[in-house]
Design an enzyme around this catalytic site. Structure first.
Site, mmCIF file in Angstrom:
data_model
loop_
_atom_site.group_PDB
_atom_site.id
_atom_site.type_symbol
_atom_site.label_atom_id
_atom_site.label_comp_id
_atom_site.label_asym_id
_atom_site.label_seq_id
_atom_site.Cartn_x
_atom_site.Cartn_y
_atom_site.Cartn_z
ATOM 1 N N GLY A 71 -4.874 -19.906 -11.832
ATOM 2 C CA GLY A 71 -5.154 -21.137 -12.543
ATOM 3 C C GLY A 71 -3.998 -21.537 -13.440
ATOM 4 O O GLY A 71 -3.698 -22.721 -13.607
ATOM 5 N N THR A 72 -3.332 -20.542 -14.007
ATOM 6 C CA THR A 72 -2.188 -20.815 -14.886
ATOM 7 C C THR A 72 -1.084 -21.548 -14.132
ATOM 8 O O THR A 72 -0.527 -22.539 -14.624
ATOM 9 C CB THR A 72 -1.639 -19.501 -15.476
ATOM 10 O OG1 THR A 72 -2.648 -18.898 -16.293
ATOM 11 C CG2 THR A 72 -0.395 -19.754 -16.312
ATOM 12 N N ASN A 152 -13.327 -21.467 -22.514
ATOM 13 C CA ASN A 152 -13.420 -20.056 -22.134
ATOM 14 C C ASN A 152 -13.861 -19.141 -23.263
ATOM 15 O O ASN A 152 -14.306 -18.021 -23.020
ATOM 16 C CB ASN A 152 -12.076 -19.569 -21.586
ATOM 17 C CG ASN A 152 -10.963 -19.683 -22.613
ATOM 18 O OD1 ASN A 152 -10.665 -20.778 -23.089
ATOM 19 N ND2 ASN A 152 -10.341 -18.571 -22.955
ATOM 20 N N GLN A 180 -13.582 -21.967 -15.659
ATOM 21 C CA GLN A 180 -14.876 -21.424 -16.081
ATOM 22 C C GLN A 180 -16.047 -22.233 -15.517
ATOM 23 O O GLN A 180 -17.209 -21.904 -15.777
ATOM 24 C CB GLN A 180 -14.961 -21.403 -17.616
ATOM 25 C CG GLN A 180 -13.952 -20.510 -18.299
ATOM 26 C CD GLN A 180 -14.212 -19.027 -18.085
ATOM 27 O OE1 GLN A 180 -15.288 -18.629 -17.654
ATOM 28 N NE2 GLN A 180 -13.220 -18.199 -18.384
ATOM 29 N N SER A 200 -9.762 -20.791 -10.241
ATOM 30 C CA SER A 200 -9.164 -19.452 -10.134
ATOM 31 C C SER A 200 -10.191 -18.491 -9.549
ATOM 32 O O SER A 200 -11.303 -18.354 -10.073
ATOM 33 C CB SER A 200 -8.710 -18.973 -11.519
ATOM 34 O OG SER A 200 -8.065 -17.725 -11.425
ATOM 35 N N HIS A 202 -10.775 -15.255 -9.393
ATOM 36 C CA HIS A 202 -11.382 -14.093 -10.048
ATOM 37 C C HIS A 202 -12.411 -14.467 -11.111
ATOM 38 O O HIS A 202 -13.079 -13.581 -11.655
ATOM 39 C CB HIS A 202 -10.297 -13.197 -10.653
ATOM 40 C CG HIS A 202 -9.650 -13.729 -11.896
ATOM 41 N ND1 HIS A 202 -9.900 -13.205 -13.131
ATOM 42 C CD2 HIS A 202 -8.760 -14.718 -12.080
ATOM 43 C CE1 HIS A 202 -9.187 -13.843 -14.046
ATOM 44 N NE2 HIS A 202 -8.484 -14.775 -13.422
ATOM 45 N N CYS A 328 -8.519 -10.057 -33.801
ATOM 46 C CA CYS A 328 -8.519 -8.986 -32.798
ATOM 47 C C CYS A 328 -9.184 -7.758 -33.408
ATOM 48 O O CYS A 328 -8.568 -7.025 -34.164
ATOM 49 C CB CYS A 328 -7.096 -8.669 -32.364
ATOM 50 S SG CYS A 328 -7.018 -7.442 -31.054
#
Length: 384
Positions: A71-72, A152, A180, A200, A202, A328
């Site tokens: 997709g990128t 996403n 998505q 995409s 996957h 994170c």
């Protein structure tokens, strides 16, 4: 150790049928589709058959589909063509797009001085359609609108038809990153027209390393990669035959019982929301992810009423696979660019995690994850 996979927005496990199709192709259809001998012709036929079937799913022409590595890459192909080939002087997008769009837009702004405008968002990260209309009506240069179909991180669903209508009204090109959405919605591009759409494999139980671009036939797309002239000269590189076949099979399987599958995932998401609310006072859901009508049923972005930078890491140690929402949680310093746009500064300090589901997710898995969350929540409270 028992393990639960709730990170399907990042990638999905492949269907068994996909693995079988790909294995068969690798063993018996290994010819180069550009070769003229019978094994090459066989591979070519399989690739074109897959293209035709995916086109049927989307209600477009096969020649309007280009296979890519991801997709990128497809997003890069669209955005670079828009500026370098189609004369676009302004890009209207949002600050919560995937970096596969935002980083390309930044680069185009620096390299070509293309103007970039960001559409306003409400407190849930939903696009302000009035602001989009104002921006479109006040421009006098060729413009491209780039807005993702499903976010996403927070699962917000774009009102694609309304955006499409605005773009047509003001003669703007409309590009949507739909990685998505493909395989999770019934998409008919004749009834909801967009100019460029990206998928995409996957993300819907197909293989990694393969994606596609839908490009409306009225646009002349020029290659970003030069070499062999494959994909009608739009994307040079020997076709990834087994991956293309696997992606087509994954989309086929995903759409067979789609409505029933989505209803089951919706029930699971609702159960997860209710269990969280019953177990943890003041839990919140970022963006529109807690709204079953305004967000994808596959994504729930949870903001917990405590601060624990090791939350994601500790859940992983207990067998829970999920993704970061805000900071994170495993110890990194970066904050989600999406949550920075939809949360107040003090809200960003709390632990947020994205849980994302698939047709293989179960209520028992939700119960398993909730057990680990409640255990962690108890430890955090006892530390206070």
């Amino acid at each position: 150790m028992n393990s639960v996979y709730f990170d399907n927005a990042a990638t999905t496990p492949m269907y068994r049928e996909v693995v079988e199709v790909m294995s068969e192709a690798m063993l018996n259809s290994y010819g180069n589709p550009s070769s003229t001998h019978h094994l090459g012709r066989k591979a070519k036929v399989l690739v074109e058959s897959s293209r035709k079937k995916i086109a049927e799913y989307l209600n477009v022409l096969p020649r309007e589909l280009v296979f890519t590595s991801s997709g990128t890459e497809a997003n890069n192909l669209v955005l670079r063509n828009a500026v370098e080939n189609l004369g676009v002087k302004k890009i209207i997008t949002s600050k919560i797009e995937h970096h596969a769009v935002l980083h390309v837009v930044d680069n185009l702004n620096l390299k070509f001085e293309v103007e970039v405008e960001f559409v306003s968002l409400n407190e849930n990260g939903e696009v302000d359609l009035s602001d989009l209309q104002d921006k479109l009506s006040s421009t006098d240069v060729p413009v491209l609108v780039s807005l993702m179909w499903v976010n996403n991180e927070i699962g917000n669903i774009l009102p694609v038809e309304k955006v499409s209508n605005l773009c047509r009204e003001y003669n703007a090109i409309f590009h949507t990153d739909a990685v998505q959405a493909i395989g999770h919605f019934n998409i008919d591009l004749k009834n909801t027209p967009v100019d460029f759409l990206v998928g995409s494999g996957h993300k819907f139980h197909g293989p990694k390393g393969v994606g596609f671009l839908y490009a409306n036939g009225k646009y002349n797309v020029k290659p970003m990669i030069l070499g062999g002239g494959q994909e009608r000269g739009i994307r040079s590189s020997t076709e990834n035959v087994h991956a293309v076949l696997g992606m087509q099979k994954a989309l086929e399987v995903s759409l067979v019982n789609l409505d029933e599958d989505l209803e089951e995932i919706k029930k699971l998401k609702l159960y997860f929301i209710k269990t969280l609310q019953d177990s943890i006072p003041d839990v919140r859901f970022n963006g529109s992810s807690g709204n079953l009508e305004e967000s994808s049923v596959t994504i729930l972005n949870v903001r917990f009423p405590f601060k624990d930078k090791m939350l994601l890491f500790n859940l992983d140690l207990q067998g829970v696979c999920a993704s970061v929402g805000s900071a994170c949680q495993s110890g990194g310093a970066k904050v989600s660019h999406v949550l920075k746009e939809v949360l107040e500064k003090e809200e960003l300090d709390f632990s947020s995690i994205r849980f994302s589901f698939s047709k293989f997710s179960t209520i028992d898995e939700v119960d398993f994850v909730m057990g680990k969350i409640i255990k962690t929540y108890s430890l955090v409270r006892n530390r206070k």
